[in-house]
Design a protein around this motif. Structure first.
Motif, PDB file in Angstrom:
ATOM      1  N   GLY A 124       0.831  -1.200   0.000  1.00  0.00           N
ATOM      2  CA  GLY A 124       0.000   0.000   0.000  1.00  0.00           C
ATOM      3  C   GLY A 124       0.864   1.248   0.000  1.00  0.00           C
ATOM      4  O   GLY A 124       2.051   1.193   0.312  1.00  0.00           O
TER       5      GLY A 124
ATOM      6  N   ASP B  58      -0.597  -4.398   2.740  1.00  0.00           N
ATOM      7  CA  ASP B  58      -1.215  -4.083   1.447  1.00  0.00           C
ATOM      8  C   ASP B  58      -2.149  -2.876   1.512  1.00  0.00           C
ATOM      9  O   ASP B  58      -2.781  -2.538   0.529  1.00  0.00           O
ATOM     10  CB  ASP B  58      -1.967  -5.308   0.908  1.00  0.00           C
ATOM     11  N   GLN B  59      -2.210  -2.239   2.670  1.00  0.00           N
ATOM     12  CA  GLN B  59      -3.123  -1.100   2.780  1.00  0.00           C
ATOM     13  C   GLN B  59      -2.385   0.224   2.747  1.00  0.00           C
ATOM     14  O   GLN B  59      -1.238   0.321   3.156  1.00  0.00           O
ATOM     15  CB  GLN B  59      -3.879  -1.180   4.104  1.00  0.00           C
TER      16      GLN B  59
END
Length: 765
Positions: free
Chosen positions: A537, A580-581
Motif C-alpha cells: 500500500g 497491502d493497505q
RNA sequence: GGGGGUGUGGCGGAAUUGGUAGACGCGCUAGACUCAAAAUCUGGUUGGAAACAGUGUGGGUUCGAUUCCCACCGCCCCUACCA
C-alpha cells in the motif's frame, strides 16, 4: 553510556556486508534457490521517497529469513532509467540525460545502501546502459523475426503537450497519465507488438501463478475477452455491414444499425457521399471525430444522425431497418459498428429514445438457434502494444528501412545501436523523434543489400527494459548472451515479486507477454516470469493525504535515517499497518519503534550465560512461531508486535539467558539487521548473523507453563482458570464448575458444557 | 453504471475453519528520577460507581458472532458507452 549508537552501528555493518560481498549469490545446485524481486525504481531527481522502502524492506525481511533457512537467495536491484522525466529535465536544464541519470542513480543507490537492504548489488542492471539495452534491442529483433513486431500506419493517441504517441495502457480516463492533457488522435507509422494474439494465453497463464485475486481480475478485465458472433447485414446500396455481438440470441430485436463516425469516414469517404442527407452526416461525423473520448462519454444525451437512404436487412428475418451513425459506438472495438437492440441494451435504448425510434419487445432465440447466427467470433479489448515513441531518451529501435528490402533488422554484431549524441532533445511538432534530426546517424546502409537506407528514428517505450530485467539479474555481466541457459535454469522464475498496483495492466502484463514470446522463440525456459505477485500500500503523509512538495509534507528517508537510524525506519514501515493497505505516516508512532530497538539494545547488557527458564523458553517459542508464520503470511505489522511482546516479557526479569537472547536477536535480524549484527557480535559470534540458522522451537515449550481456560456461563465470560498442560477435559470442567466466581452464576441446572480444548469452557444452563 | 475493498477506543491498528474484543504501539494520565525539563523507568487508560453495555445501522442463525446469513447506511480504490 550509549547502548544504541545507531549511526556507528549501521555504518559499520553496511561496510562489513559490502566488503564481504555477503549477498551476491552464486549458482549452487546443492541449495534450493529463492528469487525475491522488487520492481526497480525510475531514478528521478527527487531521490528515494519513504514509499520505496516499504516494499524493499518487506522483501528484504523475506529474503533474510529465507537465507537463514538455508535457501540460496537472489534479491537484486537496479534502475529503470529510460523515460520522459529525465528528458524533460534535460530540455529544461541542458544537463544531458545520461549525466542526470548517473547522478540520480548515485543518489538512489546511496540512499538504498543506507537502509541496509541485502541486495545483490554486483548484479545491478541499468536499462539505459548500452550493455543492457544491447539485449533489449536484440530481443526486439527476435520478436521481429518471430513475426511479432510489425510496422503499420495507424491512429495513435497523441499527447499534444508531451508531443509523443502513447499506448492505450498509458491513458488515464482519456488523458495523458504524465501531464494530464487531453489526448488527440494522430495518424502515424509506428511499430507494434502482437500482444493481442497472446490474449488467451495471458489469461490462461494466470491459472498457473499465485497473484492476488484482484490483480488477476484486473488483467482479465483489461484483456476483455468476449465471445459472440459476427453477423453480416446486407446494405441497400450494395455490400454489407458486419457487426460483432455477444448476444446473437437477440437478433430478432434489432431495430436499427449504428456505425461509428470514424467507420463512416472510412467507408464513405471524407464527404460521406451518397446519402439523402450527406451534408448533415458529414457535419456530424467530422465534429465527432475531433472530440476526445472523454468529451464523448460525458455527453449525457446520446447523439447521432440517420444515414438517410441507407437500409440494412436483418439476415435472420429479412426485416429492413435504418442505419445511423453515432459517437457512442467505438471505432476501435469489434467492427466499429453494431446491431442495436433497444429493448434489451440500455445504451441502444437511450439512443432510440433520443432519436425517437419506437421499438417493441424482443423475442429471444433458443441457445441452439443463436449458435446458428453469424460466425462465432472472440473479441478482445486489449489491443496490440504500440511500441514506438517519438523521443530521445529510450532504446533506439534497431531497424533499418531500405527501399529495396523493406524493414531489415541490424545484424547482431552492430548491437548495441547506441543513442547518438544530440544537442537538442526538443520534440518536433510534426511528431517525429529528435533522432530524426541527426542526419549522419539516420542515413546508413542496408544490412542486406548494402544500398542506401534509413534508420528507424522512434525509440522504444519506457516499459521495454523492464520486460526482461528479471532475466538479466540472473547473469548480469554476460557479454555473449542476455543470460546463460544455466543461470536461467537455476534461478528459474521469480518466486516473490513486489510492485505497485499501477503496473498491473502495464508492466506486469507487458513482461508476461514478452516472456511468453521469448519462450516461444526458445530463448528462455519459462513463459511465466513471476510465480507470486504482491503489492504494497501507499504511504501517505500525516493526516492521510498524499505527500507532495507543494503541501510541504514530504518525509525524506535521509532525515529519518540520520535522526533515528535505518533500522527504525525499516521496522516502522513494517509496523505502520497492514502491508497491502494505504497508511498514513506518523513520526510520533515511529518513535515508539525507535524505543523498542533501544530497549532491545539495552537488554543485551543484562544477558547472563545460564540455562533458560521455562518462562523464557515459552516466550521465545511463541515469538519464533508467530514471527515465522507472520513473515510467511506477509503480516509484517503483527510480526513486529510479536517481537515487542517477547522483549516486554524478557525485560521483566533481572537478566535474560544468553541462548534465549541470541534466538531473539535472530528473530529480530530480518527486520533490524544492523542492530541484530551488532548484538550478535556482542554475544561473541564471529560470523554474520545473516547466515545463522533460523530459530527452531519446540511446540511443547509454548504450553509448558500451563494453559489458561476462560470459563463462561451462558456464553458470558465469568472467570479464567490456569491448569496443567496435560489435564484432561473432565478435570478442567470440574475445576471450572467449582470456581467461586463461576459457581455463583450457575443458578439453574446445567444443560450441557461446551469444551474447546486449550481455550474455553462454556457452561450452558 | 460495473468491479473490488472497508467500517472496531482519543489515534494507527490486533483478533476469521465462530471461542477472553481492543494485542502491539502512539497519545493521554498518575508516580519515580531531576532544582527543573528532556530522556528513561513504573502503574493506569472502551464507556459505566456498579449491574451491565459495547466492533457502522436493523434483523437472523448459535451455548457463544468483529467473524456466518439477510437488508440498509457511510467511506475508499479501480474501471468506465467494449455491443
Amino acid at each position: 553510556m550509549t547502548t544504541y549508537d545507531f549511526n556507528a552501528i549501521e555504518k559499520k555493518w553496511q561496510k562489513y556486508w559490502e566488503e564481504k560481498s555477503l549477498f551476491n549469490p552464486k549458482i549452487d545446485k546443492s541449495k534450493k534457490k529463492f528469487y525475491a524481486l522488487c520492481e526497480f525504481p525510475y531514478p528521478s531527481g527527487a531521490g528515494l521517497h519513504v514509499g520505496h522502502p516499504r516494499g524493499y524492506t518487506a522483501l528484504d525481511i523475506v529474503a533474510r529469513r529465507k537465507r537463514m533457512q538455508g535457501f540460496n537467495v537472489l534479491y537484486p536491484m537496479g534502475f529503470d532509467s529510460f523515460g520522459l522525466p529525465t528528458e524533460h529535465y534535460a530540455i529544461k536544464t541542458g544537463i544531458r540525460p545520461e549525466v542526470a541519470t548517473e547522478q540520480n542513480i548515485a543518489t538512489f543507490k546511496a540512499q538504498m545502501k543506507s537502509l541496509g537492504f541485502s541486495f545483490a548489488w554486483e548484479r545491478e542492471v541499468i536499462t539505459s546502459s548500452p550493455e543492457y539495452y544491447r539485449w533489449t534491442q536484440w530481443q526486439f529483433i527476435q520478436l521481429f523475426k518471430l513475426g511479432l513486431a510489425y510496422k503499420e500506419t495507424t491512429e495513435v493517441w497523441w499527447c499534444p503537450k508531451c508531443k509523443i504517441g502513447i499506448a492505450n495502457e498509458e491513458l488515464e480516463a482519456g488523458r495523458c497519465e504524465r501531464c494530464d492533457a487531453e489526448v488527440e488522435k494522430k495518424t502515424r507509422e509506428i511499430w507494434s507488438l502482437k500482444m493481442q494474439s497472446y490474449s488467451d494465453r495471458l489469461i490462461e497463464g494466470l491459472s498457473r501463478v499465485d497473484f492476488l485475486e484482484n490483480i488477476k481480475k484486473m488483467q482479465i478485465d483489461w484483456i476483455g475477452r468476449s465471445e459472440g458472433a459476427e453477423v453480416e447485414f446486407p446494405l441497400s446500396k450494395g455490400g454489407s455491414l458486419r457487426v460483432f455481438t455477444t448476444r446473437p440470441d437477440t437478433i430478432a430485436g434489432v431495430e436499427f444499425m449504428v456505425i461509428s463516425p470514424e467507420e463512416v469516414l472510412e467507408r464513405f469517404g471524407p464527404l460521406c457521399g451518397g446519402f439523402d442527407n450527406s451534408d448533415e452526416v458529414c457535419g456530424y461525423v467530422n465534429a465527432a471525430v475531433v472530440r476526445t473520448d472523454v468529451e464523448r462519454s460525458q455527453t449525457k444525451v446520446k447523439t447521432g444522425v440517420p444515414l438517410a437512404g441507407l437500409v440494412a436487412t436483418n439476415p435472420y428475418n429479412g426485416r429492413e431497418i435504418p442505419v445511423y451513425t453515432a459517437d457512442y459506438v467505438l471505432y476501435g472495438y469489434g467492427t466499429g459498428a453494431i446491431m442495436a437492440v433497444p429493448d434489451l441494451d440500455e445504451r441502444d435504448g437511450e439512443f432510440a429514445n433520443a432519436m425517437g425510434i419506437k421499438f417493441g419487445e424482443t423475442k429471444l432465440l433458443s441457445p441452439d438457434d443463436a449458435l446458428k447466427v453469424g460466425e462465432r467470433k472472440v473479441n478482445y479489448k486489449m489491443q496490440d502494444w504500440q511500441f514506438s515513441r517519438q523521443r530521445y531518451w529510450g532504446e533506439p529501435i534497431p531497424m533499418v528501412h531500405c527501399s529495396m528490402c523493406g524493414w531489415v533488422p541490424l545484424p547482431e554484431s552492430e548491437l548495441p545501436l547506441k543513442l547518438p549524441h544530440v544537442d537538442n532533445y526538443l520534440p518536433t511538432d510534426d511528431g517525429s523523434s529528435p533522432l530524426a534530426r541527426v542526419a549522419d546517424w539516420v542515413n546508413t546502409k542496408c544490412p542486406t543489400c548494402g544500398g542506401a537506407a534509413k534508420r528507424e528514428t522512434d525509440t522504444m517505450p519506457m516499459w521495454a527494459g523492464s520486460c526482461w530485467y528479471y532475466l538479466r539479474y540472473m547473469d548480469a555481466h554476460n557479454d555473449r548472451e542476455f543470460a546463460s541457459r544455466e543461470a536461467m535454469d537455476y534461478w528459474g522464475q521469480v518466486d516473490l515479486y513486489n510492485g505497485g498496483q499501477e503496473h498491473t495492466t502495464r508492466h506486469l502484463l507487458y513482461a508476461r507477454f514478452w516472456s511468453k514470446a521469448l519462450c516461444d522463440g526458445g530463448f528462455i525456459p519459462n513463459d511465466e516470469p513471476f510465480m507470486r505477485r504482491i503489492m504494497h500500500g501507499m504511504i501517505l503523509a500525516e493526516g492521510g493525504v498524499k505527500m507532495s512538495k507543494s503541501k510541504n509534507n514530504v518525509i525524506n528517508p535521509n532525515d529519518i535515517v540520520a535522526e533515528y537510524g535505518a533500522d527504525t525506519l525499516r521496522v516502522y514501515e513494517m509496523f505502520i499497518g497492514p502491508y497491502d493497505q494505504a497508511v498514513a505516516w506518523s513520526t510520533e508512532s515511529m518513535i515508539g519503534v525507535h524505543r523498542f530497538l533501544k530497549r532491545a539494545a539495552a537488554l543485551s547488557e543484562r544477558v547472563e550465560d545460564r540455562a533458560a527458564t521455562v518462562a523464557e523458553r515459552s516466550v521465545l517459542a511463541v515469538a519464533a512461531r508467530d514471527v515465522s508464520e507472520r513473515i510467511d503470511a506477509l503480516k509484517f505489522n503483527t510480526a513486529v508486535s510479536a517481537l515487542m511482546i517477547a522483549l516486554n516479557a524478557f525485560e521483566e526479569g533481572d537478566s535474560v539467558a544468553k541462548s534465549v537472547f541470541a534466538d531473539f536477536v535472530k528473530l529480530l535480524s530480518p527486520f533490524a539487521p544492523h542492530l541484530a549484527e551488532e548484538l550478535w557480535e556482542r554475544l561473541g559470534n564471529a560470523e554474520s548473523i545473516a547466515f545463522a540458522s533460523w530459530v527452531e522451537f519446540d511446540a511443547a515449550d509454548i504450553s509448558a507453563e500451563g494453559i489458561v481456560y476462560v470459563v463462561q456461563v451462558g456464553g458470558k465470560r465469568r472467570a479464567e482458570i490456569s491448569v496443567g498442560a496435560d489435564m484432561d477435559q473432565a478435570e478442567v470442567e470440574r475445576l471450572a464448575m467449582v470456581e467461586e466466581s463461576v459457581a455463583k452464576f450457575i443458578t439453574s441446572p446445567v444443560k450441557k458444557v461446551i469444551f474447546v480444548p486449550g481455550k474455553i469452557v462454556n457452561i450452558v444452563i
